[in-house]
Design a protein around this motif. Structure first.
Motif, PDB file in Angstrom:
ATOM      1  N   ALA A 200      65.605   0.310  74.681  1.00  0.00           N
ATOM      2  CA  ALA A 200      65.192   0.547  76.068  1.00  0.00           C
ATOM      3  C   ALA A 200      66.195   1.437  76.788  1.00  0.00           C
ATOM      4  N   ALA A 201      66.807   2.375  76.070  1.00  0.00           N
ATOM      5  CA  ALA A 201      67.875   3.199  76.641  1.00  0.00           C
ATOM      6  C   ALA A 201      67.422   3.969  77.876  1.00  0.00           C
ATOM      7  N   ILE A 202      66.145   4.316  77.932  1.00  0.00           N
ATOM      8  CA  ILE A 202      65.671   5.121  79.052  1.00  0.00           C
ATOM      9  C   ILE A 202      65.800   4.381  80.378  1.00  0.00           C
ATOM     10  N   GLU A 203      65.947   3.067  80.335  1.00  0.00           N
ATOM     11  CA  GLU A 203      66.112   2.296  81.560  1.00  0.00           C
ATOM     12  C   GLU A 203      67.468   2.550  82.222  1.00  0.00           C
ATOM     13  N   VAL A 204      68.367   3.221  81.516  1.00  0.00           N
ATOM     14  CA  VAL A 204      69.633   3.642  82.127  1.00  0.00           C
ATOM     15  C   VAL A 204      69.371   4.685  83.207  1.00  0.00           C
ATOM     16  N   MET A 205      68.278   5.398  83.078  1.00  0.00           N
ATOM     17  CA  MET A 205      67.951   6.509  83.976  1.00  0.00           C
ATOM     18  C   MET A 205      67.912   6.088  85.440  1.00  0.00           C
ATOM     19  N   ASP A 206      68.471   6.915  86.281  1.00  0.00           N
ATOM     20  CA  ASP A 206      68.402   6.738  87.721  1.00  0.00           C
ATOM     21  C   ASP A 206      66.932   6.695  88.151  1.00  0.00           C
ATOM     22  N   PRO A 207      66.505   5.665  88.871  1.00  0.00           N
ATOM     23  CA  PRO A 207      65.106   5.603  89.328  1.00  0.00           C
ATOM     24  C   PRO A 207      64.682   6.836  90.122  1.00  0.00           C
ATOM     25  N   MET A 208      65.652   7.518  90.723  1.00  0.00           N
ATOM     26  CA  MET A 208      65.324   8.713  91.496  1.00  0.00           C
ATOM     27  C   MET A 208      64.905   9.883  90.616  1.00  0.00           C
ATOM     28  N   LEU A 209      65.052   9.733  89.287  1.00  0.00           N
ATOM     29  CA  LEU A 209      64.688  10.800  88.355  1.00  0.00           C
ATOM     30  C   LEU A 209      63.294  10.605  87.749  1.00  0.00           C
ATOM     31  N   LYS A 210      62.519   9.683  88.284  1.00  0.00           N
ATOM     32  CA  LYS A 210      61.197   9.412  87.701  1.00  0.00           C
ATOM     33  C   LYS A 210      60.289  10.627  87.728  1.00  0.00           C
TER      34      LYS A 210
END
Length: 293
Positions: A200-210
């Motif tokens: 689930a590495a993509i969950e590291v992503m800043d929510p502002m980058l959706k």
């Protein structure tokens, strides 16, 4: 931009001289440029080019500002920091280990181009020297490679470790030590590894980058490369030259990362190369030296 050294720091003058000597001998688009300096009594100042966007930590960790940064801008910053390190490690007249690479030491110009700054802790290596040992560790907890924090061993791979932390911070928009008041992981490195281990590495992503879903493969690749830079053993980390190749060539296969060294909430144990375990307490402290110079 003016950097004023603390009057209370007994290391201030030494750091001041080190920074002036180093920065006067190196020039690169991703390194700060010194315009002048001033010493008046206890006051010591270095004058850099004006950086209207201040430093990386100021920009990325302020929600109102962070939401303005699209992924392409963040990737450009990651790549620019890597290019600056490559120059220091390989192409400058002096091989330089920065030793205090962190978000507050990455300045941003009017076009958001990153500039590595603050060379007061830097060390010069001869071209044939691979690593060195010191009992006078300098730097910032959370960004320091385990072999440096625990054993005083530093090399170009020490900077690579710090770069790995920066990559995760840029992708996530969170400071490495921003987890201390939460349940679960103690820091960003541990958090990213837990997600990676659970696919689930993509969950590291800043929510502002959706809105950057079209660049999701590149974003995942940055997380992967960041974890490779955080390998426990320095020999397992890529060089910064390898990092740039991995970031630019999206067809290049990447090795699987191993569990990085980090401090957990329930354990403060680092696993060292000799098989022994030692305790190390981490926090956000920045220091000029653990022991007196």
């Amino acid at each position: 931009m003016v950097k004023v050294l603390s009057r209370r720091s007994v290391q201030g003058l030494l750091e001041f001289k080190t920074e002036l000597i180093l920065i006067s001998k190196i020039q690169h688009v991703n390194l700060v440029k010194v315009l002048g300096f001033c010493i008046h009594g206890d006051e010591k100042m270095i004058i850099y080019d004006y950086m209207p966007n201040k430093s990386l930590d100021f920009f990325f960790f302020c929600p109102a500002k962070r939401e303005l940064l699209i992924w392409d801008t963040r990737f450009t910053i990651i790549e620019g920091i890597a290019q600056g390190l490559l120059y220091l490690h390989k192409y400058s007249r002096l091989r330089i280990i920065h030793r205090d690479l962190k978000a507050s030491n990455i300045l941003l110009d009017e076009k958001m181009n990153p500039k590595i700054s603050n060379f007061g802790m830097a060390k010069i290596f001869k071209q044939n020297v691979i690593e060195a040992n010191t009992n006078k560790c300098a730097g910032t907890y959370g960004y320091m490679a385990p072999e440096y924090a625990m054993q005083g061993i530093y090399s170009i791979k020490s900077d690579v470790y710090s770069f790995g932390v920066l990559v995760l911070e840029i992708v996530s928009g969170r400071k490495n030590n921003s987890f201390q008041n939460e349940e679960g992981p103690l820091n960003l490195v541990e958090y990213a590894w837990e997600l990676w281990s659970n696919n689930a590495a993509i969950e590291v992503m800043d929510p502002m980058l959706k809105s950057s879903r079209s660049r999701i493969d590149q974003l995942k690749r940055c997380i992967h490369v960041g974890l490779l830079c955080l390998e426990n053993h320095a020999t397992d980390r890529p060089t910064i030259e390898d990092v740039i190749s991995m970031l630019k060539n999206e067809m290049m296969p990447l090795p699987m990362p191993n569990c990085p060294a980090f401090v957990t909430r329930n354990s403060t144990v680092y696993e060292l190369e000799n098989g022994k375990s030692e305790k190390f307490s981490a926090n956000g402290l920045s220091m000029s030296a653990i022991d007196g110079r």
